[in-house]
Scaffold this motif. Structure first.
Motif, mmCIF file in Angstrom:
data_model
loop_
_atom_site.group_PDB
_atom_site.id
_atom_site.type_symbol
_atom_site.label_atom_id
_atom_site.label_comp_id
_atom_site.label_asym_id
_atom_site.label_seq_id
_atom_site.Cartn_x
_atom_site.Cartn_y
_atom_site.Cartn_z
ATOM 1 N N LEU A 1 20.589 -32.257 -2.733
ATOM 2 C CA LEU A 1 19.970 -30.940 -2.581
ATOM 3 C C LEU A 1 20.803 -30.061 -1.656
ATOM 4 O O LEU A 1 21.289 -30.519 -0.611
ATOM 5 C CB LEU A 1 18.563 -31.103 -2.012
ATOM 6 C CG LEU A 1 17.743 -29.840 -1.766
ATOM 7 C CD1 LEU A 1 17.494 -29.069 -3.060
ATOM 8 C CD2 LEU A 1 16.414 -30.207 -1.099
ATOM 9 N N ARG A 2 20.942 -28.794 -2.051
ATOM 10 C CA ARG A 2 21.639 -27.817 -1.211
ATOM 11 C C ARG A 2 20.800 -26.550 -1.150
ATOM 12 O O ARG A 2 20.474 -25.960 -2.186
ATOM 13 C CB ARG A 2 23.023 -27.501 -1.780
ATOM 14 C CG ARG A 2 23.862 -28.731 -2.026
ATOM 15 C CD ARG A 2 25.308 -28.420 -2.295
ATOM 16 N NE ARG A 2 25.468 -27.397 -3.313
ATOM 17 C CZ ARG A 2 26.633 -26.855 -3.636
ATOM 18 N NH1 ARG A 2 27.719 -27.221 -2.996
ATOM 19 N NH2 ARG A 2 26.726 -25.949 -4.582
ATOM 20 N N PHE A 3 20.437 -26.167 0.059
ATOM 21 C CA PHE A 3 19.709 -24.919 0.261
ATOM 22 C C PHE A 3 20.726 -23.795 0.456
ATOM 23 O O PHE A 3 21.698 -23.949 1.200
ATOM 24 C CB PHE A 3 18.801 -25.019 1.482
ATOM 25 C CG PHE A 3 17.640 -25.950 1.292
ATOM 26 C CD1 PHE A 3 16.508 -25.545 0.618
ATOM 27 C CD2 PHE A 3 17.699 -27.246 1.782
ATOM 28 C CE1 PHE A 3 15.423 -26.404 0.435
ATOM 29 C CE2 PHE A 3 16.634 -28.123 1.612
ATOM 30 C CZ PHE A 3 15.499 -27.701 0.928
ATOM 31 N N ILE A 4 20.494 -22.677 -0.199
ATOM 32 C CA ILE A 4 21.406 -21.536 -0.129
ATOM 33 C C ILE A 4 20.652 -20.326 0.414
ATOM 34 O O ILE A 4 19.581 -19.978 -0.099
ATOM 35 C CB ILE A 4 21.977 -21.198 -1.522
ATOM 36 C CG1 ILE A 4 22.656 -22.423 -2.138
ATOM 37 C CG2 ILE A 4 22.965 -20.036 -1.429
ATOM 38 C CD1 ILE A 4 23.156 -22.206 -3.550
ATOM 39 N N GLU A 5 21.184 -19.727 1.445
ATOM 40 C CA GLU A 5 20.565 -18.509 1.963
ATOM 41 C C GLU A 5 20.576 -17.415 0.890
ATOM 42 O O GLU A 5 21.571 -17.249 0.166
ATOM 43 C CB GLU A 5 21.305 -18.010 3.199
ATOM 44 C CG GLU A 5 21.086 -18.864 4.433
ATOM 45 C CD GLU A 5 21.799 -18.305 5.657
ATOM 46 O OE1 GLU A 5 21.360 -18.601 6.783
ATOM 47 O OE2 GLU A 5 22.799 -17.586 5.492
ATOM 48 N N GLN A 6 19.481 -16.681 0.804
ATOM 49 C CA GLN A 6 19.433 -15.555 -0.128
ATOM 50 C C GLN A 6 20.521 -14.555 0.243
ATOM 51 O O GLN A 6 20.647 -14.144 1.400
ATOM 52 C CB GLN A 6 18.068 -14.859 -0.087
ATOM 53 C CG GLN A 6 17.960 -13.721 -1.082
ATOM 54 C CD GLN A 6 16.833 -12.761 -0.763
ATOM 55 O OE1 GLN A 6 16.133 -12.922 0.254
ATOM 56 N NE2 GLN A 6 16.644 -11.765 -1.599
ATOM 57 N N MET A 7 21.300 -14.155 -0.752
ATOM 58 C CA MET A 7 22.427 -13.266 -0.490
ATOM 59 C C MET A 7 22.153 -11.849 -1.004
ATOM 60 O O MET A 7 21.375 -11.666 -1.938
ATOM 61 C CB MET A 7 23.698 -13.830 -1.139
ATOM 62 C CG MET A 7 24.182 -15.096 -0.479
ATOM 63 S SD MET A 7 25.670 -15.770 -1.253
ATOM 64 C CE MET A 7 24.984 -16.601 -2.677
ATOM 65 N N ALA B 1 16.357 -9.174 7.791
ATOM 66 C CA ALA B 1 15.280 -9.566 8.702
ATOM 67 C C ALA B 1 14.232 -10.448 8.035
ATOM 68 O O ALA B 1 13.495 -11.162 8.718
ATOM 69 C CB ALA B 1 14.610 -8.315 9.279
ATOM 70 N N ARG B 2 14.156 -10.416 6.696
ATOM 71 C CA ARG B 2 13.116 -11.171 6.001
ATOM 72 C C ARG B 2 13.630 -12.451 5.339
ATOM 73 O O ARG B 2 12.847 -13.226 4.800
ATOM 74 C CB ARG B 2 12.449 -10.290 4.936
ATOM 75 C CG ARG B 2 11.699 -9.088 5.494
ATOM 76 C CD ARG B 2 10.766 -8.503 4.434
ATOM 77 N NE ARG B 2 9.673 -9.410 4.115
ATOM 78 C CZ ARG B 2 9.447 -9.922 2.918
ATOM 79 N NH1 ARG B 2 10.265 -9.645 1.911
ATOM 80 N NH2 ARG B 2 8.422 -10.725 2.699
ATOM 81 N N ALA C 1 18.844 -24.608 -4.214
ATOM 82 C CA ALA C 1 17.528 -24.024 -3.970
ATOM 83 C C ALA C 1 17.640 -22.845 -3.011
ATOM 84 O O ALA C 1 18.320 -22.934 -1.982
ATOM 85 C CB ALA C 1 16.578 -25.072 -3.393
ATOM 86 N N VAL C 2 16.974 -21.760 -3.359
ATOM 87 C CA VAL C 2 16.867 -20.583 -2.501
ATOM 88 C C VAL C 2 15.411 -20.466 -2.064
ATOM 89 O O VAL C 2 14.502 -20.481 -2.914
ATOM 90 C CB VAL C 2 17.302 -19.304 -3.236
ATOM 91 C CG1 VAL C 2 17.097 -18.070 -2.348
ATOM 92 C CG2 VAL C 2 18.758 -19.403 -3.681
ATOM 93 N N LEU C 3 15.181 -20.372 -0.775
ATOM 94 C CA LEU C 3 13.822 -20.229 -0.268
ATOM 95 C C LEU C 3 13.536 -18.758 0.001
ATOM 96 O O LEU C 3 14.335 -18.062 0.625
ATOM 97 C CB LEU C 3 13.630 -21.038 1.011
ATOM 98 C CG LEU C 3 13.829 -22.556 0.874
ATOM 99 C CD1 LEU C 3 13.533 -23.242 2.196
ATOM 100 C CD2 LEU C 3 12.956 -23.133 -0.237
ATOM 101 N N MET C 4 12.373 -18.309 -0.481
ATOM 102 C CA MET C 4 11.982 -16.912 -0.358
ATOM 103 C C MET C 4 10.697 -16.795 0.451
ATOM 104 O O MET C 4 9.737 -17.552 0.215
ATOM 105 C CB MET C 4 11.766 -16.305 -1.750
ATOM 106 C CG MET C 4 13.015 -16.285 -2.610
ATOM 107 S SD MET C 4 14.233 -15.108 -2.014
ATOM 108 C CE MET C 4 13.409 -13.557 -2.421
#
Length: 330
Positions: free
Chosen positions: A185-191, A202-203, A160-163
């Motif tokens: 579940l694995r959260f992935i930072e937006q790359m 920054a966002r 999951a990617v959180l935006m």
């Protein structure tokens, strides 16, 4: 083996089977899509199997993960899996998918020798799913997950990617759902691999933000005292266990020092890092008649030149790769 100058050995191969995708996720590509690779540019099924064979039998690769774009769009996927499962030594075989089409292919993939799947799902809300992916396919993903579980393709991991402004508040709900369904579940930072080059440090929703949100509902305990090694996810026990949640902080806490990955794009290029700006062409040599020994030597040379890190830890110097996620098999 695939050794680099920093002593890292690559044993995990990521194989992109296509650059095409049936979603248009906002963090990956524009709504109108991209200019896809022409069929002659793509590796054939035989070429893919040959290169995987070299990786496994000559270069020490023990894990193979098929990616895209969306790998379920590759017509020969089941046959490719079956042929790779027949290799000796037998590699572990996995698939990263958006889940669309898994409902009809999960049984065949399991019978062919696929061991497990990772499915991308960023939201539990069908309307938010449409805003994120620009497609109304949420139900297809859930049915695909059910089919994968029924087929025994486990453990099933959810990526999951959180935006910001879309699904950033959903972390606790996603974790509760994953626990109930028996998924990890694995959260992935937006790359910074979007085709639009619109990523802004920054966002982005960071790993720290995710953990803070999860702790409003769950008690998180770092898993064990062992070092993380080459695993990309930092894992946490949820409410004392046995359930776990992972956070992949590729941007804010990169794990380059222990990286064990090598990547093959759908058009036959070796990438020694997801964020590399250079590639090494195997397709050209393969089609020019190179034997296995030469192809293996080229692959070793490509990995020997791997840099110490991705460069993401130096915002002033980082330059985003020219090719987006779907084209390089992220």
């Amino acid at each position: 083996m695939l050794l680099d100058t920093y002593g890292r050995i690559a044993t995990d191969l990521r194989v992109s089977l296509t650059d095409r995708c049936n979603l248009r996720c906002t963090y990956c590509m524009p709504e109108e899509g991209l200019s896809w690779l022409a069929k002659p540019e793509l590796l054939t099924d035989d070429e893919i199997v040959r290169l995987v064979t070299i990786a496994v039998t000559e270069l020490g690769v023990t894990e193979v993960r098929f990616t895209g774009g969306e790998p379920l769009l590759r017509p020969g996927l089941v046959s490719i899996v079956e042929r790779c499962a027949a290799l000796r030594p037998r590699p572990s075989l996995a698939l990263t998918t958006n889940g669309i089409g898994l409902e009809r292919t999960a049984e065949a993939l399991r019978a062919a020798g696929l061991n497990r799947v990772n499915v991308s799902l960023d939201t539990l809300d069908p309307e938010v799913f449409q805003r994120l992916t620009r497609r109304r396919r949420h139900g297809d993903v859930l049915r695909g997950l059910a089919a994968a579980r029924a087929a025994g393709l486990g453990p099933i991991k959810i990526n999951a990617v959180l935006m910001p402004g879309l699904n950033e508040q959903e972390a606790p709900e996603l974790l509760a759902w994953a626990i109930e369904e028996g998924f990890e579940l694995r959260f992935i930072e937006q790359m910074p691999l979007d085709a639009q080059h619109g990523w802004q440090r920054a966002r982005m929703v960071t790993a720290g933000d995710v953990l803070e949100a999860l702790r409003t509902r769950f008690t998180l305990t770092p898993e064990g005292g062992e070092e993380r090694g080459s695993a990309p996810a930092e894992r946490w026990l949820v409410d004392g266990g046995p359930h776990r949640v992972g956070v992949i902080a590729s941007v804010t806490r990169p794990f380059c020092r222990a990286c064990d990955r090598t990547r093959l794009t759908a058009d036959g290029q070796v990438r020694n890092c997801l964020f590399a700006r250079e590639e090494s062409d195997l397709r050209g040599a393969l089609r020019a008649g190179a034997d296995d020994a030469e192809l293996a030597a080229r692959w070793r040379a490509a990995m020997w030149g791997k840099k110490a890190g991705s460069g993401l830890d130096d915002p002033a110097a980082f330059v985003q790769p020219a090719r987006p996620m779907s084209a390089i098999g992220g």
